[in-house]
Design an enzyme around this catalytic site. Structure first.
Site, PDB file in Angstrom:
ATOM      1  N   ASP A  99      -0.035   5.116   0.748  1.00 11.18           N
ATOM      2  CA  ASP A  99      -0.274   5.984   1.561  1.00 11.18           C
ATOM      3  C   ASP A  99      -0.370   5.682   3.090  1.00 11.18           C
ATOM      4  OD1 ASP A  99      -0.876   8.738   2.532  1.00 11.18           O
ATOM      5  OD2 ASP A  99      -2.867   9.023   1.641  1.00 11.18           O
TER       6      ASP A  99
ATOM      7  N   ASP B 194       0.798  -1.333   0.101  1.00 11.40           N
ATOM      8  CA  ASP B 194       0.070  -0.072   0.170  1.00 11.40           C
ATOM      9  C   ASP B 194       0.985   1.255   0.122  1.00 11.40           C
ATOM     10  OD1 ASP B 194      -2.525   1.561   0.593  1.00 11.40           O
ATOM     11  OD2 ASP B 194      -2.004   1.798   2.485  1.00 11.40           O
TER      12      ASP B 194
ATOM     13  N   ASP C 150      -1.106  -0.098   6.224  1.00 13.95           N
ATOM     14  CA  ASP C 150      -1.352   0.345   7.183  1.00 13.95           C
ATOM     15  C   ASP C 150      -2.718   0.311   7.930  1.00 13.95           C
ATOM     16  OD1 ASP C 150      -2.228   2.226   5.376  1.00 13.95           O
ATOM     17  OD2 ASP C 150      -2.315   3.840   6.978  1.00 13.95           O
TER      18      ASP C 150
HETATM   19 MG   LIG Z   1      -2.837   3.181   3.513  1.00 18.95          MG
END
Ligand SMILES: [Mg+2]
Length: 261
Positions: free
Chosen positions: A17, A15, A212
């Protein structure tokens, strides 16, 4: 509890961001981190629910941080939607798009023409120039029988000003006027990871999904049959992970710790 315990892993699906950067700040020394991955013989794919940008735009963004990648290494939710549409409509056709450049480019590259005329599908995502006219056309196409696809379910989108409407809010408006639920390409559905699997030509459990967010990255990776790693540089905390329905295979403070002994 690091990656050597997962020594059958051949590729990382990252991922972006909250993993590679926060706002505009890179998380760690990205060129060094990416070099360590290639030294370890790991392929890298970047998978994001953000469908507004094209892979080429991510290549540029990564280059600003000193990381060289190829456009084929980037999988966005718009590419995921195009992948689903190609499977369902192998002959192509017209699609009506509510979205930004990322969606339009993905549809054209997949052999679809952008038009509301006899549209086989409406594909909607984040659109920062949404208008009543676009919603009306999307509504009428879906009511006339066009399939309804969404890039990603995220109802909000974080900005320095605060949370603003995301793709999910636009999908909710279309759902409200049609009573049809969209088929969603983005995480936590498994489409992006299946697409990665196909591109890389490896098995799902040879991929380590790194993210995250438990409710999108980790859940999506788990559903696709991949191994999963949570980094603590973004949304979800260690405490969140102890309470979540799916346990990540790894939890590391940051991406740079993934290959630590
Ligand atoms: Mg993310």
């Amino acid at each position: 509890m690091q990656i050597k315990h997962l020594d059958h892993i051949k590729a990382l699906v990252l991922d972006m961001d909250g993993v590679l950067w926060r706002e505009r700040e890179p998380i760690g020394n990205l060129p060094v981190i990416f070099k360590s991955f290639s030294k370890a013989g790991l392929q890298v794919v970047l998978a994001t629910n953000n469908g507004t940008r094209t892979p080429a735009q991510y290549v540029e963004k990564l280059a600003e941080y000193g990381v060289k990648i190829r456009p084929e290494q980037v999988i966005t939710s718009s590419l995921g939607a195009a992948y689903l549409l190609q499977k369902r409509f192998p002959m192509g056709g017209h699609v009506f798009v509510i979205g930004e450049m990322g969606v339009e480019t993905a549809m054209k590259d997949a052999g679809f023409a952008i038009s509301e005329k006899d549209a086989v599908a409406v594909v909607a995502g984040m659109d920062r120039s949404i208008s009543f006219g676009k919603l009306k056309t999307g509504c009428l196409c879906i009511r006339a029988g066009a399939a309804f696809y969404g890039t990603n379910p995220d109802r909000t989108f974080p900005t320095p000003e605060g949370l603003i409407p995301g793709a999910g809010s636009i999908l909710a408006a279309l759902e409200a006027c049609t009573d049809v639920k969209p088929i969603i390409a983005g995480k936590p559905n498994s489409t992006l990871f299946e697409f990665a699997e196909q591109r890389l030509g490896i098995a799902a459990d040879e991929m380590l999904v790194v993210g995250d967010r438990l409710d999108t990255d980790i859940l999506g990776g788990y559903r696709a049959g991949c191994k999963t790693a949570l980094v603590l540089t973004g949304i979800s905390s260690f405490e969140d992970a102890t309470r979540f329905e799916v346990k990540p295979d790894l939890i590391v403070p940051a991406l740079e710790n993934l290959l630590d002994d």
